[in-house]
Design an enzyme around this catalytic site. Structure first.
Site, PDB file in Angstrom:
ATOM      1  N   ARG A  79       0.855  -1.186   0.000  1.00 41.92           N
ATOM      2  CA  ARG A  79       0.000   0.000   0.000  1.00 41.92           C
ATOM      3  C   ARG A  79       0.892   1.238   0.000  1.00 41.92           C
ATOM      4  O   ARG A  79       1.693   1.426   0.914  1.00 41.92           O
ATOM      5  CB  ARG A  79      -0.904   0.003   1.239  1.00 41.92           C
ATOM      6  N   HIS A 123      -2.983  10.929   0.861  1.00 37.75           N
ATOM      7  CA  HIS A 123      -2.391  10.706   2.185  1.00 37.75           C
ATOM      8  C   HIS A 123      -1.766  12.036   2.615  1.00 37.75           C
ATOM      9  O   HIS A 123      -0.558  12.154   2.803  1.00 37.75           O
ATOM     10  CB  HIS A 123      -1.374   9.564   2.120  1.00 37.75           C
ATOM     11  N   GLU A 168      -7.155   8.574   6.624  1.00 32.73           N
ATOM     12  CA  GLU A 168      -7.353   9.212   7.925  1.00 32.73           C
ATOM     13  C   GLU A 168      -7.797  10.678   7.859  1.00 32.73           C
ATOM     14  O   GLU A 168      -7.069  11.580   8.298  1.00 32.73           O
ATOM     15  CB  GLU A 168      -6.073   9.121   8.758  1.00 32.73           C
ATOM     16  N   ASN A 301      -7.025   1.795   9.922  1.00 30.26           N
ATOM     17  CA  ASN A 301      -5.692   2.006  10.477  1.00 30.26           C
ATOM     18  C   ASN A 301      -5.868   1.966  11.982  1.00 30.26           C
ATOM     19  O   ASN A 301      -6.708   2.686  12.530  1.00 30.26           O
ATOM     20  CB  ASN A 301      -5.145   3.377  10.086  1.00 30.26           C
ATOM     21  N   TYR A 303      -3.852   1.763  15.817  1.00 28.90           N
ATOM     22  CA  TYR A 303      -2.597   1.794  16.581  1.00 28.90           C
ATOM     23  C   TYR A 303      -2.797   1.570  18.070  1.00 28.90           C
ATOM     24  O   TYR A 303      -2.021   0.876  18.702  1.00 28.90           O
ATOM     25  CB  TYR A 303      -1.867   3.114  16.345  1.00 28.90           C
ATOM     26  N   GLU A 358      -3.275  -0.159   8.121  1.00 25.84           N
ATOM     27  CA  GLU A 358      -2.055   0.207   8.855  1.00 25.84           C
ATOM     28  C   GLU A 358      -2.147  -0.339  10.267  1.00 25.84           C
ATOM     29  O   GLU A 358      -3.181  -0.201  10.930  1.00 25.84           O
ATOM     30  CB  GLU A 358      -1.905   1.740   9.011  1.00 25.84           C
TER      31      GLU A 358
HETATM   32  C1  FCB Z   1      -0.885   7.172  10.743  1.00 23.77           C
HETATM   33  C2  FCB Z   1      -0.539   7.718   9.374  1.00 23.77           C
HETATM   34  C3  FCB Z   1       0.780   7.227   8.844  1.00 23.77           C
HETATM   35  C4  FCB Z   1       1.826   7.148   9.920  1.00 23.77           C
HETATM   36  C5  FCB Z   1       1.307   6.393  11.125  1.00 23.77           C
HETATM   37  C6  FCB Z   1       2.322   6.235  12.235  1.00 23.77           C
HETATM   38  O1  FCB Z   1      -1.746   8.032  11.399  1.00 23.77           O
HETATM   39  O2  FCB Z   1      -1.524   7.382   8.450  1.00 23.77           O
HETATM   40  O3  FCB Z   1       1.156   8.063   7.793  1.00 23.77           O
HETATM   41  O4  FCB Z   1       2.272   8.403  10.236  1.00 23.77           O
HETATM   42  O5  FCB Z   1       0.181   7.022  11.630  1.00 23.77           O
END
Ligand code: FCB
Length: 451
Positions: A79, A123, A168, A301, A303, A358
């Site tokens: 990607r 992006h 995002e 995405n 985290y 992500e």
């Molecule tokens: C996300 C972004 C990516 C990267 C990660 C750590 O929010 O999409 O570009 O910065 O975080």
């Protein structure tokens, strides 16, 4: 359960992700126009240590080497994002053929290496010319995006099957337009609802033109979903976490899945005067239908989570959430959050398919005396998150693939080069690449389709 039993379904797609401004460099070469991130990073005080994406990983010149590394890892998909001003230096109008050629060659090389390209159109690197005219505050920017999407579809759609319109939008709103942490560096909360709407409109129009210009395309969008978890069992924390979920997540999910904007969100902005009525309303007839075009997949995405505490509640209950360890980014390692996000989205919105577009972790491990990068914490992180994803699969979530963020260490936006998310170490002086232990481990996961 032994680790061997964490097996993924046949055809599950394993990949890695990057974004144009974070890796390409060559910011002013071969006719590329300026983007808001060039302007932002070149403005003193905006990015840590004054760092910029001018060179980054020099991927624009080293893409052959990078594709060879991907092939070596056995990646099934990659990607990446297209730099809008590399294709259309002014955001619309004149096409930069050299930009088209760059992505066209990249796509060919990926396909030849047996790697599916997943293209993201936006992006965050909006052409500066469009920003100068008002950027996402203008409806015209969504029109320009549709033109850009059509161009990308016409030139790459014969070979690229998977497309993400936007990455995002929440970060563009909060970091870019409210808190000035990201480009375009605005401190303009009043613009937020219109900016959000125009980005959603860009998504809807972009998806529709891709349907025509890239027949057979699978089209989605990548949203960053952070579960907003109440810090205690109190009503105050529960209420606030629901409101935060509305502001961060439901504002996009609801409208994408045909439910319109959450009523409490609209009421809130109307009260503040940020969402005008009547002829000045930025939501025009037909917009909500245009935004709710059926998605082939939802990109998530993910985290970490946010723990929500209502600091103003007088008689709140003691905090019960115990936060786990953190990555170098300061983000809590909380694999169960991925499971709750996947199952919740599936339960509430029923997307046709989901890709984790992500997920990954920042750890600064550097090459040791043996020349290798022993990033055991990243391996542990991914192992736990992969296991959480597999649990969601077992519970019926139609998860079709997983992209690790990121292929390479790269320019982490306002934090410059201080955060290393890569499976591959990058020496920014020499541009040498070294596969970290996590990359070698990931190669094994892909080969076995499981842990
Ligand atoms: C996300 C972004 C990516 C990267 C990660 C750590 O929010 O999409 O570009 O910065 O975080």
């Amino acid at each position: 359960m032994t680790e061997k039993q964490v097996v993924f379904p046949q055809g599950f797609i394993w990949g890695a992700a990057t974004a144009a401004y974070q890796i390409e460099g060559a910011w002013n070469e071969d006719g590329r126009g300026e983007s808001v991130w060039d302007r932002f990073a070149h403005t003193p005080g905006r990015v840590l240590y004054g760092q910029t994406g001018d060179v980054a990983c020099d991927h624009y010149h080293r893409w052959r080497e990078d594709v060879a590394l991907m092939r070596d890892l056995g990646l099934q998909a990659y990607r990446f994002s297209i730099s809008w001003p590399r294709l259309l230096p002014e955001g619309q109008g004149t096409v930069n053929q050299k930009g088209v050629d760059f992505y066209s060659r990249l796509v060919d090389a990926l396909l030849e290496a047996g790697i599916q390209p997943f293209v993201t159109l936006f992006h965050w690197d909006l052409p500066q010319t469009l920003q100068d005219a008002g950027g996402w505050r203008n409806r015209a920017t969504a029109e320009a995006f549709a033109e850009y999407a059509a161009l990308a579809g016409r030139t790459l759609g014969d070979r690229v099957k998977y497309w993400c319109t936007l990455n995002e939008p929440q970060v563009v709103l909060g970091a870019g337009h409210e808190h000035a942490w990201h480009a375009p560096g605005l401190n303009d909360p009043a613009s937020v609802p219109a900016v959000a709407h125009h980005m959603m409109l860009a998504h809807g129009w972009g998806a529709s033109v891709l349907r025509c210009t890239a027949p057979g395309a699978e089209i989605g969008i990548a949203l960053d979903i952070w579960p907003q978890e109440p810090a205690s069992g109190s009503n105050a924390d529960a209420r606030l976490s629901q409101w935060r979920d509305c502001l961060a997540n439901r504002r996009f999910l609801d409208v994408l899945f045909g439910r319109g904007y959450p009523v409490e969100l609209e009421a809130y902005y109307r009260r503040l005067g940020y969402w005008p009525e009547g002829a000045d309303d930025f939501v025009k007839a037909g917009d909500l239908q245009a935004i709710a075009v059926p998605l082939d997949f939802l990109g998530i995405n993910h985290y970490s989570r946010s723990v929500v505490r209502d600091q103003e509640a007088r008689d709140n209950l003691p905090v019960t959430i115990v936060a786990g360890e953190k990555t170098d980014m300061g983000w809590e390692v909380y694999p169960n959050g991925l499971y709750t996000v996947l199952t919740r989205i599936w339960r509430e919105y029923r997307p046709r398919r989901i890709f984790i577009t992500e997920n990954g972790a920042s750890y600064s491990d550097a090459p040791g005396p043996d020349g290798k990068v022993h990033d055991a914490r990243r391996i542990a992180f991914l192992r736990h998150y992969f296991t959480a994803a597999q649990r969601a699969l077992q519970d019926g979530v139609p998860l079709a693939g997983y992209f690790v963020w990121s292929l390479l260490d790269n320019f982490e936006w306002a934090l410059g080069y201080t955060q290393r998310f890569g499976l591959i170490w990058v020496d920014y002086q020499t541009q040498q690449r070294i596969l970290k232990d996590s990359a070698l481990w990931y190669r094994q996961v892909i080969a076995e389709n499981g842990l």
